[in-house]
Design a protein around this motif. Structure first.
Motif, PDB file in Angstrom:
ATOM      1  N   ALA A  99       2.393 -16.264  -1.644  1.00 49.59           N
ATOM      2  CA  ALA A  99       1.770 -15.383  -2.636  1.00 49.59           C
ATOM      3  C   ALA A  99       1.538 -16.153  -3.928  1.00 49.59           C
ATOM      4  CB  ALA A  99       2.647 -14.158  -2.879  1.00 49.59           C
ATOM      5  N   THR A 100       2.491 -17.001  -4.297  1.00 51.20           N
ATOM      6  CA  THR A 100       2.330 -17.847  -5.491  1.00 51.20           C
ATOM      7  C   THR A 100       1.177 -18.824  -5.285  1.00 51.20           C
ATOM      8  OG1 THR A 100       4.674 -17.653  -5.995  1.00 51.20           O
ATOM      9  CG2 THR A 100       3.494 -19.475  -7.022  1.00 51.20           C
ATOM     10  N   TRP A 101       1.112 -19.455  -4.118  1.00 49.62           N
ATOM     11  CA  TRP A 101       0.023 -20.384  -3.817  1.00 49.62           C
ATOM     12  C   TRP A 101      -1.326 -19.691  -3.928  1.00 49.62           C
ATOM     13  CZ3 TRP A 101      -3.519 -19.738   0.136  1.00 49.62           C
ATOM     14  CH2 TRP A 101      -4.419 -20.797   0.323  1.00 49.62           C
ATOM     15  N   SER A 102      -1.397 -18.440  -3.485  1.00 52.56           N
ATOM     16  CA  SER A 102      -2.673 -17.722  -3.484  1.00 52.56           C
ATOM     17  C   SER A 102      -3.071 -17.216  -4.868  1.00 52.56           C
ATOM     18  CB  SER A 102      -2.618 -16.540  -2.508  1.00 52.56           C
ATOM     19  OG  SER A 102      -1.774 -15.531  -3.001  1.00 52.56           O
ATOM     20  N   ARG A 103      -2.167 -17.382  -5.841  1.00 51.89           N
ATOM     21  CA  ARG A 103      -2.372 -16.956  -7.234  1.00 51.89           C
ATOM     22  C   ARG A 103      -2.319 -15.442  -7.413  1.00 51.89           C
ATOM     23  NH1 ARG A 103      -7.419 -20.594  -7.816  1.00 51.89           N
ATOM     24  NH2 ARG A 103      -6.509 -22.620  -7.439  1.00 51.89           N
ATOM     25  N   ALA A 104      -1.602 -14.766  -6.511  1.00 52.48           N
ATOM     26  CA  ALA A 104      -1.418 -13.319  -6.654  1.00 52.48           C
ATOM     27  C   ALA A 104      -0.602 -13.041  -7.912  1.00 52.48           C
ATOM     28  CB  ALA A 104      -0.710 -12.753  -5.427  1.00 52.48           C
ATOM     29  N   ASP A 105      -0.885 -11.935  -8.557  1.00 51.13           N
ATOM     30  CA  ASP A 105      -0.173 -11.552  -9.774  1.00 51.13           C
ATOM     31  C   ASP A 105       1.149 -10.863  -9.468  1.00 51.13           C
ATOM     32  OD1 ASP A 105      -2.280 -12.161 -11.988  1.00 51.13           O
ATOM     33  OD2 ASP A 105      -3.375 -11.174 -10.374  1.00 51.13           O
ATOM     34  N   ALA A 106       1.259 -10.286  -8.276  1.00 48.98           N
ATOM     35  CA  ALA A 106       2.495  -9.638  -7.835  1.00 48.98           C
ATOM     36  C   ALA A 106       2.443  -9.553  -6.318  1.00 48.98           C
ATOM     37  CB  ALA A 106       2.624  -8.235  -8.445  1.00 48.98           C
ATOM     38  N   ALA A 107       3.621  -9.358  -5.708  1.00 46.60           N
ATOM     39  CA  ALA A 107       3.686  -9.233  -4.254  1.00 46.60           C
ATOM     40  C   ALA A 107       4.791  -8.254  -3.874  1.00 46.60           C
ATOM     41  CB  ALA A 107       3.949 -10.592  -3.607  1.00 46.60           C
ATOM     42  N   VAL A 108       4.543  -7.493  -2.820  1.00 46.72           N
ATOM     43  CA  VAL A 108       5.542  -6.609  -2.224  1.00 46.72           C
ATOM     44  C   VAL A 108       5.485  -6.809  -0.708  1.00 46.72           C
ATOM     45  CG1 VAL A 108       5.513  -4.872  -4.062  1.00 46.72           C
ATOM     46  CG2 VAL A 108       3.969  -4.637  -2.133  1.00 46.72           C
ATOM     47  N   THR A 109       6.601  -6.508  -0.044  1.00 50.72           N
ATOM     48  CA  THR A 109       6.670  -6.758   1.392  1.00 50.72           C
ATOM     49  C   THR A 109       6.361  -5.508   2.212  1.00 50.72           C
ATOM     50  OG1 THR A 109       9.037  -6.293   1.410  1.00 50.72           O
ATOM     51  CG2 THR A 109       8.381  -8.600   1.157  1.00 50.72           C
ATOM     52  N   HIS A 110       5.912  -5.783   3.456  1.00 53.24           N
ATOM     53  CA  HIS A 110       5.782  -4.749   4.488  1.00 53.24           C
ATOM     54  C   HIS A 110       7.159  -4.561   5.093  1.00 53.24           C
ATOM     55  CE1 HIS A 110       1.456  -4.124   4.987  1.00 53.24           C
ATOM     56  NE2 HIS A 110       1.267  -5.413   4.921  1.00 53.24           N
ATOM     57  N   PRO A 111       7.564  -3.431   5.578  1.00 58.50           N
ATOM     58  CA  PRO A 111       6.902  -2.158   5.330  1.00 58.50           C
ATOM     59  C   PRO A 111       7.010  -1.788   3.857  1.00 58.50           C
ATOM     60  CG  PRO A 111       8.995  -1.779   6.400  1.00 58.50           C
ATOM     61  CD  PRO A 111       8.796  -3.268   6.335  1.00 58.50           C
ATOM     62  N   LEU A 112       6.046  -1.045   3.378  1.00 53.66           N
ATOM     63  CA  LEU A 112       5.994  -0.724   1.952  1.00 53.66           C
ATOM     64  C   LEU A 112       7.139   0.182   1.533  1.00 53.66           C
ATOM     65  CD1 LEU A 112       2.237  -0.034   1.143  1.00 53.66           C
ATOM     66  CD2 LEU A 112       3.574  -2.076   0.705  1.00 53.66           C
ATOM     67  N   ASP A 113       7.820  -0.234   0.481  1.00 53.07           N
ATOM     68  CA  ASP A 113       8.770   0.642  -0.208  1.00 53.07           C
ATOM     69  C   ASP A 113       7.934   1.345  -1.272  1.00 53.07           C
ATOM     70  OD1 ASP A 113      10.494   1.777  -2.074  1.00 53.07           O
ATOM     71  OD2 ASP A 113      11.836   0.049  -2.150  1.00 53.07           O
ATOM     72  N   PRO A 114       7.739   2.663  -1.171  1.00 53.81           N
ATOM     73  CA  PRO A 114       6.844   3.361  -2.094  1.00 53.81           C
ATOM     74  C   PRO A 114       7.204   3.174  -3.564  1.00 53.81           C
ATOM     75  CG  PRO A 114       7.428   4.805  -0.278  1.00 53.81           C
ATOM     76  CD  PRO A 114       8.284   3.578  -0.147  1.00 53.81           C
ATOM     77  N   VAL A 115       8.494   3.126  -3.885  1.00 54.98           N
ATOM     78  CA  VAL A 115       8.906   2.965  -5.284  1.00 54.98           C
ATOM     79  C   VAL A 115       8.567   1.564  -5.776  1.00 54.98           C
ATOM     80  CG1 VAL A 115      10.875   2.952  -6.859  1.00 54.98           C
ATOM     81  CG2 VAL A 115      10.696   4.722  -5.109  1.00 54.98           C
ATOM     82  N   ALA A 116       8.894   0.541  -4.987  1.00 55.34           N
ATOM     83  CA  ALA A 116       8.595  -0.839  -5.392  1.00 55.34           C
ATOM     84  C   ALA A 116       7.090  -1.058  -5.495  1.00 55.34           C
ATOM     85  CB  ALA A 116       9.212  -1.823  -4.401  1.00 55.34           C
ATOM     86  N   PHE A 117       6.331  -0.495  -4.557  1.00 54.02           N
ATOM     87  CA  PHE A 117       4.882  -0.643  -4.593  1.00 54.02           C
ATOM     88  C   PHE A 117       4.295   0.020  -5.835  1.00 54.02           C
ATOM     89  CE2 PHE A 117       0.588   0.799  -3.858  1.00 54.02           C
ATOM     90  CZ  PHE A 117      -0.034  -0.381  -3.504  1.00 54.02           C
ATOM     91  N   ALA A 118       4.694   1.266  -6.092  1.00 50.59           N
ATOM     92  CA  ALA A 118       4.176   1.993  -7.261  1.00 50.59           C
ATOM     93  C   ALA A 118       4.539   1.273  -8.553  1.00 50.59           C
ATOM     94  CB  ALA A 118       4.701   3.424  -7.282  1.00 50.59           C
ATOM     95  N   ASP A 119       5.756   0.724  -8.638  1.00 52.28           N
ATOM     96  CA  ASP A 119       6.161  -0.028  -9.833  1.00 52.28           C
ATOM     97  C   ASP A 119       5.283  -1.268 -10.029  1.00 52.28           C
ATOM     98  OD1 ASP A 119       8.165   1.766 -10.467  1.00 52.28           O
ATOM     99  OD2 ASP A 119       9.786   0.524  -9.660  1.00 52.28           O
ATOM    100  N   ALA A 120       5.053  -2.007  -8.944  1.00 55.70           N
ATOM    101  CA  ALA A 120       4.231  -3.218  -9.044  1.00 55.70           C
ATOM    102  C   ALA A 120       2.792  -2.870  -9.423  1.00 55.70           C
ATOM    103  CB  ALA A 120       4.273  -3.988  -7.724  1.00 55.70           C
ATOM    104  N   LEU A 121       2.242  -1.841  -8.807  1.00 53.31           N
ATOM    105  CA  LEU A 121       0.871  -1.432  -9.113  1.00 53.31           C
ATOM    106  C   LEU A 121       0.759  -0.956 -10.559  1.00 53.31           C
ATOM    107  CD1 LEU A 121      -2.036  -0.899  -8.242  1.00 53.31           C
ATOM    108  CD2 LEU A 121      -1.278   1.315  -7.333  1.00 53.31           C
ATOM    109  N   ALA A 122       1.710  -0.156 -10.999  1.00 52.33           N
ATOM    110  CA  ALA A 122       1.694   0.332 -12.388  1.00 52.33           C
ATOM    111  C   ALA A 122       1.792  -0.832 -13.365  1.00 52.33           C
ATOM    112  CB  ALA A 122       2.828   1.329 -12.615  1.00 52.33           C
ATOM    113  N   GLY A 123       2.619  -1.827 -13.053  1.00 51.23           N
ATOM    114  CA  GLY A 123       2.737  -3.002 -13.926  1.00 51.23           C
ATOM    115  C   GLY A 123       1.412  -3.732 -14.077  1.00 51.23           C
ATOM    116  N   LEU A 124       0.676  -3.886 -12.986  1.00 46.13           N
ATOM    117  CA  LEU A 124      -0.626  -4.548 -13.057  1.00 46.13           C
ATOM    118  C   LEU A 124      -1.649  -3.694 -13.792  1.00 46.13           C
ATOM    119  CD1 LEU A 124      -0.857  -6.220  -9.544  1.00 46.13           C
ATOM    120  CD2 LEU A 124      -0.150  -7.238 -11.718  1.00 46.13           C
ATOM    121  N   LEU A 125      -1.593  -2.386 -13.603  1.00 43.25           N
ATOM    122  CA  LEU A 125      -2.502  -1.503 -14.338  1.00 43.25           C
ATOM    123  C   LEU A 125      -2.205  -1.552 -15.832  1.00 43.25           C
ATOM    124  CD1 LEU A 125      -2.585   1.514 -11.887  1.00 43.25           C
ATOM    125  CD2 LEU A 125      -4.545   0.103 -12.544  1.00 43.25           C
TER     126      LEU A 125
END
Length: 133
Positions: A99-125
């Motif tokens: 994910a770092t190599w690809s220059r992603a701003d954040a990463a979360v793992t499958h299966p999605l943890d809804p709380v971790a995903f929402a936190d990461a998405l909100a941070g980017l927004l």
């Protein structure tokens, strides 16, 4: 605060796109705008949507084939002027270096943890909103 934010979701798997929609909800946090989801199942559709503009955050599935989200992320970071922040879905925590190599701003793992995903998405927004202000 803008009325809505557009989140592009790229995955060749309809179930993954549905999981992202469910985890994000209508608003991933109280201090960010409501979101609209734009689904893309192919890399050309992602590129076309980004060239048209109006995307606030991209969520890319690293497990998509044939063009995986990691490669697409690196490509759009190189080719799209003012590329929106990217949240990468990775298959396992050990893939964080990719994910770092690809220059992603954040990463979360499958299966999605809804709380971790929402936190990461909100941070980017939040970050996108602060950069535009």
């Amino acid at each position: 605060m803008q009325a809505t934010a557009t989140v592009l979701v790229y995955s060749d798997n309809a179930n993954t796109r549905e999981q992202v929609r469910m985890a994000a909800g209508r608003r991933p946090a109280a201090d960010v705008p409501q979101i609209e989801i734009l689904e893309c199942a192919t890399a050309p559709a992602v590129l076309e949507a980004l060239e048209q503009g109006g995307i606030d955050v991209c969520v890319l599935d690293g497990e998509t084939a044939p063009a995986g989200g990691m490669g697409v992320c690196r490509q759009i970071k190189d080719e799209i002027f003012r590329c929106p922040p990217v949240l990468l879905l990775i298959g396992r925590p050990q893939d964080a270096w990719l994910a770092t190599w690809s220059r992603a701003d954040a990463a979360v793992t499958h299966p999605l943890d809804p709380v971790a995903f929402a936190d990461a998405l909100a941070g980017l927004l939040r970050r996108k909103h602060l950069v535009q202000a």
